[in-house]
Enzyme design. Structure first.
Site, PDB file in Angstrom:
ATOM      1  N   LYS A 124      11.505  25.429 -19.636  1.00 24.77           N
ATOM      2  CA  LYS A 124      10.850  24.347 -20.347  1.00 24.77           C
ATOM      3  C   LYS A 124      10.638  24.574 -21.791  1.00 24.77           C
ATOM      4  O   LYS A 124      10.469  25.698 -22.244  1.00 24.77           O
ATOM      5  CB  LYS A 124       9.644  23.921 -19.637  1.00 24.77           C
ATOM      6  CG  LYS A 124      10.180  23.521 -18.177  1.00 24.77           C
ATOM      7  CD  LYS A 124       8.875  23.039 -17.510  1.00 24.77           C
ATOM      8  CE  LYS A 124       9.366  22.471 -15.864  1.00 24.77           C
ATOM      9  NZ  LYS A 124       8.290  21.889 -15.369  1.00 24.77           N
ATOM     10  N   TYR A 138      13.335  13.121 -14.369  1.00 31.38           N
ATOM     11  CA  TYR A 138      12.167  12.865 -13.415  1.00 31.38           C
ATOM     12  C   TYR A 138      11.907  11.872 -13.034  1.00 31.38           C
ATOM     13  O   TYR A 138      10.724  11.708 -12.550  1.00 31.38           O
ATOM     14  CB  TYR A 138      11.061  13.874 -14.390  1.00 31.38           C
ATOM     15  CG  TYR A 138      10.897  15.164 -14.585  1.00 31.38           C
ATOM     16  CD1 TYR A 138      10.793  16.095 -13.469  1.00 31.38           C
ATOM     17  CD2 TYR A 138      11.292  15.826 -15.680  1.00 31.38           C
ATOM     18  CE1 TYR A 138      10.625  17.418 -13.653  1.00 31.38           C
ATOM     19  CE2 TYR A 138      11.260  17.166 -15.740  1.00 31.38           C
ATOM     20  CZ  TYR A 138      10.768  17.918 -14.869  1.00 31.38           C
ATOM     21  OH  TYR A 138      11.059  19.502 -14.804  1.00 31.38           O
TER      22      TYR A 138
HETATM   23  P1  CMP Z   1       8.612  20.840 -12.068  1.00 30.78           P
HETATM   24  O1  CMP Z   1       8.774  21.948 -11.048  1.00 30.78           O
HETATM   25  O2  CMP Z   1       9.581  20.646 -13.132  1.00 30.78           O
HETATM   26  O3  CMP Z   1       8.544  19.487 -11.183  1.00 30.78           O
HETATM   27  C1  CMP Z   1       7.628  18.437 -11.771  1.00 30.78           C
HETATM   28  C2  CMP Z   1       6.821  18.704 -13.057  1.00 30.78           C
HETATM   29  O4  CMP Z   1       5.827  17.901 -13.137  1.00 30.78           O
HETATM   30  C3  CMP Z   1       6.286  20.123 -12.649  1.00 30.78           C
HETATM   31  O5  CMP Z   1       7.193  21.196 -12.780  1.00 30.78           O
HETATM   32  C4  CMP Z   1       5.116  20.154 -13.608  1.00 30.78           C
HETATM   33  O6  CMP Z   1       5.737  20.367 -15.052  1.00 30.78           O
HETATM   34  C5  CMP Z   1       4.715  18.676 -13.608  1.00 30.78           C
HETATM   35  N1  CMP Z   1       3.596  18.480 -12.945  1.00 30.78           N
HETATM   36  C6  CMP Z   1       3.385  18.654 -11.686  1.00 30.78           C
HETATM   37  N2  CMP Z   1       1.991  18.350 -11.293  1.00 30.78           N
HETATM   38  C7  CMP Z   1       1.291  17.967 -12.416  1.00 30.78           C
HETATM   39  C8  CMP Z   1       0.119  17.691 -12.760  1.00 30.78           C
HETATM   40  N3  CMP Z   1      -0.811  17.638 -11.448  1.00 30.78           N
HETATM   41  N4  CMP Z   1      -0.223  17.345 -13.700  1.00 30.78           N
HETATM   42  C9  CMP Z   1       0.787  17.389 -14.682  1.00 30.78           C
HETATM   43  N5  CMP Z   1       1.977  17.843 -14.702  1.00 30.78           N
HETATM   44  C10 CMP Z   1       2.350  18.026 -13.323  1.00 30.78           C
END
Ligand code: CMP
Length: 131
Positions: free
Chosen positions: A3, A43
């Site tokens: 990322k 996403y």
């Molecule tokens: P990822 O595994 O890419 O999947 C979804 C993404 O959303 C996660 O990693 C984080 O980057 C983001 N994310 C998940 N939970 C939260 C949260 N509570 N607050 C902000 N970002 C989040």
């Protein structure tokens, strides 16, 4: 996916090294940047979550590294290697324990099912970019 904040911090080589040393074969690899629209589409499953807007802005904020990886039991083993979403809960020796800043800026993304891995691979790579 490595990322934006992990790339900006200069950690892309170290993270790729952990992935390759972890026994994953790199099938496809790209240095690229998502537009806000592309990040929103990638996403889309999180569209209703309160952090969706923040997530889209962040994922479009700078270049990223994307890869397709191959290994027996790849999806589960990769999730073990990267550790919990929240780095405060990630196990010692995991990529997120070593490199993530926060639950949002968590250094790497891994697909959560073989089906999503195929969809996410198709999002970034054509057939002739895979080896
Ligand atoms: P990822 O595994 O890419 O999947 C979804 C993404 O959303 C996660 O990693 C984080 O980057 C983001 N994310 C998940 N939970 C939260 C949260 N509570 N607050 C902000 N970002 C989040």
């Amino acid at each position: 996916m490595i990322k934006p904040e992990a790339v900006a911090a200069g950690n892309m080589g170290k993270i790729l090294d952990m992935i390759i040393n972890g026994g994953f074969k790199v099938i496809a690899l790209k240095y690229t940047r998502l537009s806000r629209q592309e990040a929103g589409s990638f996403y889309e499953v999180h569209k209703e979550r309160p952090f969706y807007g923040e997530l889209v802005d962040y994922m479009a904020s700078g270049p990223i590294v994307v890869a397709i990886l191959e290994k027996d039991n790849a999806m589960e083993d990769f999730r073990k290697l990267i550790g919990a979403t929240d780095p405060a809960q990630a196990a010692e020796g995991t990529i997120r324990k070593n490199f993530a800043e926060s639950k949002a800026k968590n250094a790497v993304h891994g697909s959560d099912s073989d089906e999503n891995a195929a969809l996410e691979g198709d999002f970034f790579f054509s057939g002739r970019e895979r080896f």
